[in-house]
Design an enzyme around this catalytic site. Structure first.
Site, PDB file in Angstrom:
ATOM      1  CG  ASN A   9      -1.719   1.232   1.399  1.00 56.14           C
ATOM      2  OD1 ASN A   9      -1.764   2.071   0.492  1.00 56.14           O
ATOM      3  ND2 ASN A   9      -2.384   1.379   2.531  1.00 56.14           N
ATOM      4  CE  LYS A  11      -0.110   3.199   4.758  1.00 54.77           C
ATOM      5  NZ  LYS A  11      -0.033   3.281   6.198  1.00 54.77           N
ATOM      6  CG  HIS A  95      -5.729   1.893   5.247  1.00 58.90           C
ATOM      7  ND1 HIS A  95      -5.275   2.826   6.150  1.00 58.90           N
ATOM      8  CD2 HIS A  95      -4.723   0.988   5.098  1.00 58.90           C
ATOM      9  CE1 HIS A  95      -4.043   2.491   6.523  1.00 58.90           C
ATOM     10  NE2 HIS A  95      -3.686   1.384   5.899  1.00 58.90           N
ATOM     11  CD  GLU A  97      -2.826   5.446   6.773  1.00 54.67           C
ATOM     12  OE1 GLU A  97      -2.843   5.450   5.525  1.00 54.67           O
ATOM     13  OE2 GLU A  97      -1.877   4.968   7.442  1.00 54.67           O
ATOM     14  CD  GLU A 167      -3.301  -2.290   7.323  1.00 58.33           C
ATOM     15  OE1 GLU A 167      -2.258  -2.587   6.724  1.00 58.33           O
ATOM     16  OE2 GLU A 167      -3.855  -1.189   7.198  1.00 58.33           O
ATOM     17  N   GLY A 173       2.773   2.397  10.790  1.00 56.59           N
ATOM     18  CA  GLY A 173       3.723   3.499  10.642  1.00 56.59           C
ATOM     19  C   GLY A 173       4.427   3.871  11.938  1.00 56.59           C
ATOM     20  CB  SER A 213       5.522  -1.761  11.911  1.00 56.99           C
ATOM     21  OG  SER A 213       5.115  -0.420  12.140  1.00 56.99           O
TER      22      SER A 213
HETATM   23  P1  13P Z   1       3.215   0.422   7.690  1.00 59.05           P
HETATM   24  O1  13P Z   1       3.739  -0.846   7.089  1.00 59.05           O
HETATM   25  O2  13P Z   1       3.936   1.652   7.218  1.00 59.05           O
HETATM   26  O3  13P Z   1       3.102   0.334   9.182  1.00 59.05           O
HETATM   27  O4  13P Z   1       1.715   0.598   7.134  1.00 59.05           O
HETATM   28  C1  13P Z   1       0.831  -0.450   7.218  1.00 59.05           C
HETATM   29  C2  13P Z   1      -0.375  -0.104   6.443  1.00 59.05           C
HETATM   30  O5  13P Z   1      -1.121   0.789   6.821  1.00 59.05           O
HETATM   31  C3  13P Z   1      -0.629  -0.824   5.196  1.00 59.05           C
HETATM   32  O6  13P Z   1      -1.906  -0.571   4.738  1.00 59.05           O
END
Ligand code: 13P
Length: 253
Positions: A9, A11, A95, A97, A167, A173, A213
């Protein structure tokens, strides 16, 4: 046996030229015989370029969001058909976010999941608890609400095309990963929820990815757990070598 699935992803990262360079590097590094499904999810603007860069390989392309209507007056939105036209095969939905910054709800994610399946896209439906919810002992309650709401009314045949991504919000992150045991516990619970929502055979078929992560140095252990069927990778997917290292770990898991 469920085939493992590693998705990147990206982003809101990578211009078209950067996306071309990253997908070309991933394509170069990836053993043609990867035993796992590999999916790249660039921002909308780079989907076409990434689709071209990986055409003729087994690497699939996905989007990070979509609208549930096929067309209409929805300024700024993209439909499932538009994604299919750009050779997308997957779409990430709900997601954290999007839930956190754009007010997405389980009901909205459900509409999108239904629309994606109807258009022939495989949805990657994201669920996960916040740190506050985990500390308050509400993991099961939160995940149950998200799974039951997001996957409501989906037929057994369709559910087999759904990928769920667990997640935990506190691991995204942050560099903090759920331990393989913590992740396995929630994955097993999610599979149980799908069995009650639909059937044991749907639950056995649905792939459940871990995200938060995931990195080359923790991927193998996470992926060794019986209910962890892959990874949804954020930060580490922006670097070709890290992403490939995770794909290799999945190949060997
Ligand atoms: P990270 O791997 O940067 O923690 O992000 C995970 C994520 O949100 C994948 O959709």
């Amino acid at each position: 046996m469920r085939k493992k699935i590693i998705a990147g992803n990206w982003k809101m990262n990578k211009t078209v030229s950067e996306a071309e360079a990253l997908s070309a590097a991933i394509k170069r590094e990836l053993d043609t015989e990867a035993k796992v499904d590999v999916v790249l999810c660039p921002p909308f603007t780079a989907i076409s370029a990434v689709s071209q860069a990986v055409s003729g390989t087994q690497i699939a392309v996905g989007a990070q969001n979509m609208h549930f209507e096929p067309s209409g007056a929805y300024t700024g939105e993209i439909s499932a058909q538009m994604l299919r036209e750009q050779y997308c095969r997957y779409v990430i939905l709900g997601h954290s976010e999007r839930r956190q910054y754009f007010g997405e709800t389980d009901a909205g994610v459900n509409k999108k999941t239904v629309a994606a399946l109807a258009a022939g896209l495989k949805p990657i439906v994201c669920v996960g608890e916040t740190l506050e919810e985990r500390e308050a002992g509400k993991i099961e309650e939160v995940i149950t609400t998200q799974i039951n709401g997001s996957l409501a009314g989906i037929s057994e045949a369709d559910l087999k095309n759904v990928v769920v991504a667990y997640e935990p919000v506190w691991a995204i992150g942050t560099g903090k990963t759920a331990s393989p045991e913590q992740a396995q516990d929630v994955h097993a619970m999610i599979r149980g929820l799908i069995a009650s929502l639909c059937s044991q055979s749907a639950a056995d078929a649905v792939r459940i990815q871990y995200g938060g992560s995931m990195k080359p140095d923790n991927a193998a252990e996470l992926l060794s757990k019986p209910d962890i069927d892959g990874g949804l990778i954020g930060g580490a997917a922006l670097d070709a070598l890290s992403f490939i290292a995770i794909v290799k770990a999945a190949n060997e898991a």
